[in-house]
Design an enzyme around this catalytic site. Structure first.
Site, PDB file in Angstrom:
ATOM      1  N   GLU A  98      11.792  14.313  31.687  1.00 24.59           N
ATOM      2  CA  GLU A  98      12.592  14.664  32.880  1.00 24.59           C
ATOM      3  C   GLU A  98      14.085  14.486  32.593  1.00 24.59           C
ATOM      4  OE1 GLU A  98      13.393  15.590  35.759  1.00 24.59           O
ATOM      5  OE2 GLU A  98      11.680  15.725  37.120  1.00 24.59           O
TER       6      GLU A  98
ATOM      7  N   ARG B 283      10.676   4.122  43.464  1.00 25.20           N
ATOM      8  CA  ARG B 283      11.576   4.144  42.307  1.00 25.20           C
ATOM      9  C   ARG B 283      12.501   5.349  42.401  1.00 25.20           C
ATOM     10  NH1 ARG B 283      10.210   8.348  39.061  1.00 25.20           N
ATOM     11  NH2 ARG B 283       8.033   9.060  38.970  1.00 25.20           N
TER      12      ARG B 283
ATOM     13  N   ASN C  48      13.980   8.847  41.114  1.00 24.11           N
ATOM     14  CA  ASN C  48      13.262   9.963  40.508  1.00 24.11           C
ATOM     15  C   ASN C  48      14.162  11.056  39.948  1.00 24.11           C
ATOM     16  OD1 ASN C  48      10.678  11.219  39.885  1.00 24.11           O
ATOM     17  ND2 ASN C  48      11.315  12.816  41.309  1.00 24.11           N
TER      18      ASN C  48
ATOM     19  N   GLU D 214       3.560   6.433  43.438  1.00 16.26           N
ATOM     20  CA  GLU D 214       2.753   7.588  43.027  1.00 16.26           C
ATOM     21  C   GLU D 214       1.480   7.077  42.360  1.00 16.26           C
ATOM     22  OE1 GLU D 214       4.008  11.884  41.196  1.00 16.26           O
ATOM     23  OE2 GLU D 214       4.639  10.118  40.093  1.00 16.26           O
TER      24      GLU D 214
ATOM     25  N   ASN E 133      14.023  15.143  44.434  1.00 18.63           N
ATOM     26  CA  ASN E 133      14.079  15.878  43.172  1.00 18.63           C
ATOM     27  C   ASN E 133      15.410  16.605  42.994  1.00 18.63           C
ATOM     28  OD1 ASN E 133      12.389  16.015  40.823  1.00 18.63           O
ATOM     29  ND2 ASN E 133      10.651  16.219  42.212  1.00 18.63           N
TER      30      ASN E 133
ATOM     31  N   ASP F  54      10.506  21.087  41.506  1.00 16.60           N
ATOM     32  CA  ASP F  54      10.800  19.826  40.824  1.00 16.60           C
ATOM     33  C   ASP F  54      12.292  19.774  40.494  1.00 16.60           C
ATOM     34  OD1 ASP F  54      10.614  17.479  39.218  1.00 16.60           O
ATOM     35  OD2 ASP F  54       8.561  17.954  38.695  1.00 16.60           O
TER      36      ASP F  54
END
Length: 307
Positions: free
Chosen positions: A21, A104, A106, A124, A157, A211
């Site tokens: 990511e 957390r 992201n 998650e 996101n 995303d």
């Protein structure tokens, strides 16, 4: 809407063992930054030499951006930290409060004034199955003061801003929406929330969950469709899907423009959630970073954090 005629190659095979990511092109160094979230690792990849440096943090890490005065700003679980890559020193800046059971950070990016916008998500239990509406979008000012800008987010996101700095785009993955806000560049305030792109117009199999995201110089959005093997280009004014790029990784997570002239796109992907058999048979390049060329569009340099 048409598929994009472009070139796709695997740049870093199996770059992440969990969730690749946060790609960010570091212009001064000519390196690609990215993270492996659940391995707690941040990377600096030299596209010329293939050298891939790693730094390990104490908690899950999803954000890495260069700091204007040196080093990097990164996330570690609910903390934002400063990294000194040369000494491998990690200095905590702050920690946001926990709202859910184990939320957390992201995703995050800086606006043109150098403020870091960083979002959180609820715990998650498996990929894309998490505690709902436990996340927030925060803004870290230059003086390292934190502000809560959006609450009740499920999976915070992608972020992007228009070239004239009048609109900010922001993704919450679970409702499958790309939101637009009026953006005041001077103050960093946002208002007038509305839906710019509604992924619910298309099936999950077609576009996946929205995303990570980037924007090109023409103001069009490029969104990684998690579980779709695609990066999709949208017109945020009309909400229309313009074209799509298919990569050989099903769990596409994010994208950024980079390279010397910002005509290359780097796409991250995830491996987490696959059994070994599924990985081998269904998605053998899961966790890789892909490079896309020949798109016919350019991106813009991503701003650094300014202390």
């Amino acid at each position: 809407m048409a598929s994009s005629k472009c070139n796709v190659e695997t740049l870093i095979k199996h770059a992440a063992s969990t969730i690749g990511e946060g790609p960010h092109w570091e212009e001064k160094a000519g390196k690609l930054l990215y993270v492996d979230i659940l391995s707690n690792d941040v990377y600096r990849y030299d596209v010329e030499t293939g050298d891939n440096e790693k730094m390990h943090l104490d908690g899950s890490t999803s954000i890495i951006v260069p700091a204007e005065d040196g080093g990097y700003i990164a996330s570690s679980l609910r903390k934002l930290c400063h990294l000194d890559w040369e000494t491998k020193t990690v200095t905590d800046i702050l920690e946001v409060p926990s709202i859910g059971s184990n939320d957390r950070f992201n995703d995050g990016k800086c606006d043109s004034n150098g403020r870091l916008w960083a979002g959180t998500m609820g715990y998650e239990s498996e990929p894309a199955v998490n505690e709902l509406e436990k996340g927030c979008l925060y803004k870290l000012d230059k003086g390292k003061e934190i502000h809560t800008m959006v609450e009740g987010v499920s999976i915070s996101n992608g972020l992007a801003w228009t070239a004239d700095n009048t609109v900010m785009y922001y993704i919450d993955s679970i409702p499958r929406h790309v939101y637009a806000y009026d953006f005041d560049q001077a103050s960093g305030s946002i208002s007038n929330k509305r839906i710019a792109v509604d992924f619910n117009k298309w099936s999950i199999d077609d576009t996946g969950l929205p995303d990570g995201m980037t924007i090109d110089i023409e103001g069009k959005l490029w969104v990684a469709g998690y579980m779709s093997s695609k990066v999709l280009q949208f017109d945020p004014v009309t909400g229309a899907k313009i074209r799509e790029v298919t990569v050989p990784g099903k769990k596409t997570t994010s994208c950024c423009f980079g390279g010397r002239d910002y005509t290359e796109m780097f796409v991250t992907s995830a491996r987490v959630g696959w059994t070994e058999e599924e990985f081998q048979q269904l998605d053998p390049l899961a966790g890789s970073v892909f490079k896309v060329t020949g798109l016919g569009v350019k991106g813009l340099p991503a701003p650094n954090y300014q202390c």
